[in-house]
Scaffold this motif. Structure first.
Motif, PDB file in Angstrom:
ATOM      1  N   VAL A   3       0.856  -1.192   0.000  1.00  0.00           N
ATOM      2  CA  VAL A   3       0.000   0.000   0.000  1.00  0.00           C
ATOM      3  C   VAL A   3       0.893   1.244   0.000  1.00  0.00           C
ATOM      4  CG1 VAL A   3      -1.676   1.341   1.306  1.00  0.00           C
ATOM      5  CG2 VAL A   3      -1.871  -1.148   1.202  1.00  0.00           C
ATOM      6  N   HIS A   4       0.611   2.171  -0.901  1.00  0.00           N
ATOM      7  CA  HIS A   4       1.362   3.420  -0.989  1.00  0.00           C
ATOM      8  C   HIS A   4       0.476   4.581  -0.536  1.00  0.00           C
ATOM      9  CE1 HIS A   4       4.581   1.370  -3.108  1.00  0.00           C
ATOM     10  NE2 HIS A   4       3.688   0.864  -3.947  1.00  0.00           N
ATOM     11  N   ALA A   5       1.121   5.669  -0.170  1.00  0.00           N
ATOM     12  CA  ALA A   5       0.360   6.834   0.292  1.00  0.00           C
ATOM     13  C   ALA A   5      -0.649   7.285  -0.750  1.00  0.00           C
ATOM     14  CB  ALA A   5       1.323   7.982   0.624  1.00  0.00           C
ATOM     15  N   GLY A   6      -0.295   7.177  -2.027  1.00  0.00           N
ATOM     16  CA  GLY A   6      -1.180   7.615  -3.093  1.00  0.00           C
ATOM     17  C   GLY A   6      -2.453   6.792  -3.228  1.00  0.00           C
ATOM     18  N   ASP A   7      -2.512   5.618  -2.568  1.00  0.00           N
ATOM     19  CA  ASP A   7      -3.709   4.777  -2.604  1.00  0.00           C
ATOM     20  C   ASP A   7      -4.748   5.217  -1.574  1.00  0.00           C
ATOM     21  OD1 ASP A   7      -2.532   3.096  -4.507  1.00  0.00           O
ATOM     22  OD2 ASP A   7      -1.547   1.908  -2.953  1.00  0.00           O
ATOM     23  N   GLU A 188       1.070  12.494  -6.998  1.00  0.00           N
ATOM     24  CA  GLU A 188       0.311  11.251  -7.055  1.00  0.00           C
ATOM     25  C   GLU A 188       0.701  10.284  -5.947  1.00  0.00           C
ATOM     26  OE1 GLU A 188      -2.277  10.547  -8.984  1.00  0.00           O
ATOM     27  OE2 GLU A 188      -2.116  12.616  -9.668  1.00  0.00           O
ATOM     28  N   LYS A 189       1.823  10.534  -5.279  1.00  0.00           N
ATOM     29  CA  LYS A 189       2.270   9.642  -4.204  1.00  0.00           C
ATOM     30  C   LYS A 189       1.813  10.136  -2.841  1.00  0.00           C
ATOM     31  CE  LYS A 189       6.354   8.163  -6.800  1.00  0.00           C
ATOM     32  NZ  LYS A 189       7.836   8.085  -6.819  1.00  0.00           N
ATOM     33  N   ALA A 190       0.903  11.110  -2.815  1.00  0.00           N
ATOM     34  CA  ALA A 190       0.472  11.707  -1.554  1.00  0.00           C
ATOM     35  C   ALA A 190      -0.883  11.171  -1.114  1.00  0.00           C
ATOM     36  CB  ALA A 190       0.399  13.223  -1.697  1.00  0.00           C
ATOM     37  N   LEU A 202     -15.868  10.463  -6.673  1.00  0.00           N
ATOM     38  CA  LEU A 202     -14.461  10.067  -6.664  1.00  0.00           C
ATOM     39  C   LEU A 202     -14.280   8.767  -5.897  1.00  0.00           C
ATOM     40  CD1 LEU A 202     -12.853  13.553  -5.890  1.00  0.00           C
ATOM     41  CD2 LEU A 202     -13.296  12.517  -8.103  1.00  0.00           C
ATOM     42  N   GLU A 203     -13.357   7.935  -6.363  1.00  0.00           N
ATOM     43  CA  GLU A 203     -13.113   6.651  -5.702  1.00  0.00           C
ATOM     44  C   GLU A 203     -11.620   6.479  -5.452  1.00  0.00           C
ATOM     45  OE1 GLU A 203     -14.752   3.537  -8.037  1.00  0.00           O
ATOM     46  OE2 GLU A 203     -16.818   4.208  -7.809  1.00  0.00           O
ATOM     47  N   TYR A 204     -11.300   5.838  -4.323  1.00  0.00           N
ATOM     48  CA  TYR A 204      -9.929   5.565  -3.964  1.00  0.00           C
ATOM     49  C   TYR A 204      -9.831   4.130  -3.438  1.00  0.00           C
ATOM     50  CZ  TYR A 204      -9.871  10.645  -4.041  1.00  0.00           C
ATOM     51  OH  TYR A 204     -10.014  11.945  -4.415  1.00  0.00           O
ATOM     52  N   PRO A 205      -8.679   3.481  -3.591  1.00  0.00           N
ATOM     53  CA  PRO A 205      -8.529   2.104  -3.098  1.00  0.00           C
ATOM     54  C   PRO A 205      -8.804   1.960  -1.598  1.00  0.00           C
ATOM     55  CG  PRO A 205      -6.738   2.668  -4.592  1.00  0.00           C
ATOM     56  CD  PRO A 205      -7.494   3.940  -4.312  1.00  0.00           C
ATOM     57  N   ILE A 206      -8.344   2.930  -0.800  1.00  0.00           N
ATOM     58  CA  ILE A 206      -8.491   2.864   0.658  1.00  0.00           C
ATOM     59  C   ILE A 206      -8.995   4.213   1.145  1.00  0.00           C
ATOM     60  CG2 ILE A 206      -7.323   2.508   2.867  1.00  0.00           C
ATOM     61  CD1 ILE A 206      -5.203   0.915   1.296  1.00  0.00           C
ATOM     62  N   VAL A 207     -10.085   4.198   1.944  1.00  0.00           N
ATOM     63  CA  VAL A 207     -10.654   5.446   2.445  1.00  0.00           C
ATOM     64  C   VAL A 207     -10.789   5.370   3.961  1.00  0.00           C
ATOM     65  CG1 VAL A 207     -12.630   7.001   2.390  1.00  0.00           C
ATOM     66  CG2 VAL A 207     -11.936   5.822   0.306  1.00  0.00           C
ATOM     67  N   PHE A 208     -10.283   6.409   4.656  1.00  0.00           N
ATOM     68  CA  PHE A 208     -10.471   6.539   6.091  1.00  0.00           C
ATOM     69  C   PHE A 208     -11.467   7.652   6.354  1.00  0.00           C
ATOM     70  CE2 PHE A 208      -6.227   4.605   5.920  1.00  0.00           C
ATOM     71  CZ  PHE A 208      -6.352   3.624   6.887  1.00  0.00           C
TER      72      PHE A 208
END
Length: 212
Positions: A3-7, A188-190, A202-208
């Motif tokens: 998992v990267h920050a950009g995810d 993109e890495k943020a 909008l969609e993202y792999p991981i959402v908090f």
């Protein structure tokens, strides 16, 4: 895969929580970027730009000059001001500095004056010392670009440009055109910090969702 920050996206209710999350990420040395629907003219930096322009246009107005000097952009404190006011020569130097910026504005145009001020007063370096420094610098440069565009397109002189900025800042229903949206630091890495309003579609792999 790792998992990267950009995810990762952090969903927050308002721009205030977004800025707080950005501060926390920076303290933890995690790259972050704010996705905000906030209008640039509602930003703290637009307010400071208005105060500085007031001093540039009326450098003989002591109140305007003092208000400009204590902005984050100029970096003075109340104690600094008290010292300057007791030292007539130092105060006169600051008045002359704003007078020189006014002369530059009138003779060479807004953009030349603004770029000269940013460089000469070390504004970028000063703002970058804050936890959200890159955000502040981005906002200032965005404000300068929009003011320059308005001065050219509408053929505005110094007084007209200040009035234009004041109207944009005080108008109740400010434009939501893309050019007036607060710009994002492109990384993109943020980690994406996204307000609920801005997150629609909008969609993202991981959402908090820390504030739900």
């Amino acid at each position: 895969r790792p998992v990267h920050a950009g995810d990762i996206a952090i969903l927050v209710p308002t721009n205030w929580e977004a800025r707080e999350m950005m501060r926390i990420l920076k303290e933890s040395r995690v790259p972050g970027v704010i996705y905000s629907s906030e209008n640039i003219f509602a930003s703290h930096e637009a307010m400071e730009m208005e105060r500085i322009l007031n001093a540039v246009l009326e450098p003989a107005n002591e109140s305007y000059v003092k208000t400009a000097l204590v902005t984050d952009m100029m970096g003075m404190t109340g104690d600094d001001l008290a010292t300057f006011l007791e030292d007539e020569l130092t105060w006169d130097d600051w008045v002359e500095t704003f007078e020189s910026y006014r002369s530059l504005f009138v003779s060479k145009g807004f953009i030349t004056m603004a770029r000269t001020m940013v460089t000469r007063e070390g504004i970028k370096q000063r703002l970058r010392s804050f936890p959200d420094g890159e955000r502040r610098v981005t906002n200032i440069l965005n404000c300068i670009e929009l003011l320059h565009a308005a001065s050219i397109e509408k053929k505005l002189g110094p007084e007209g440009l200040l009035k234009w900025l004041q109207e944009k800042r005080t108008k109740e229903n400010t434009s939501e055109a893309d050019e007036y949206q607060i710009r994002l630091e492109t990384d993109e890495k943020a980690v994406k910090i996204v307000t609920i309003h801005k997150s629609k579609g909008l969609e993202y792999p991981i959402v908090f969702c820390p504030f739900s």
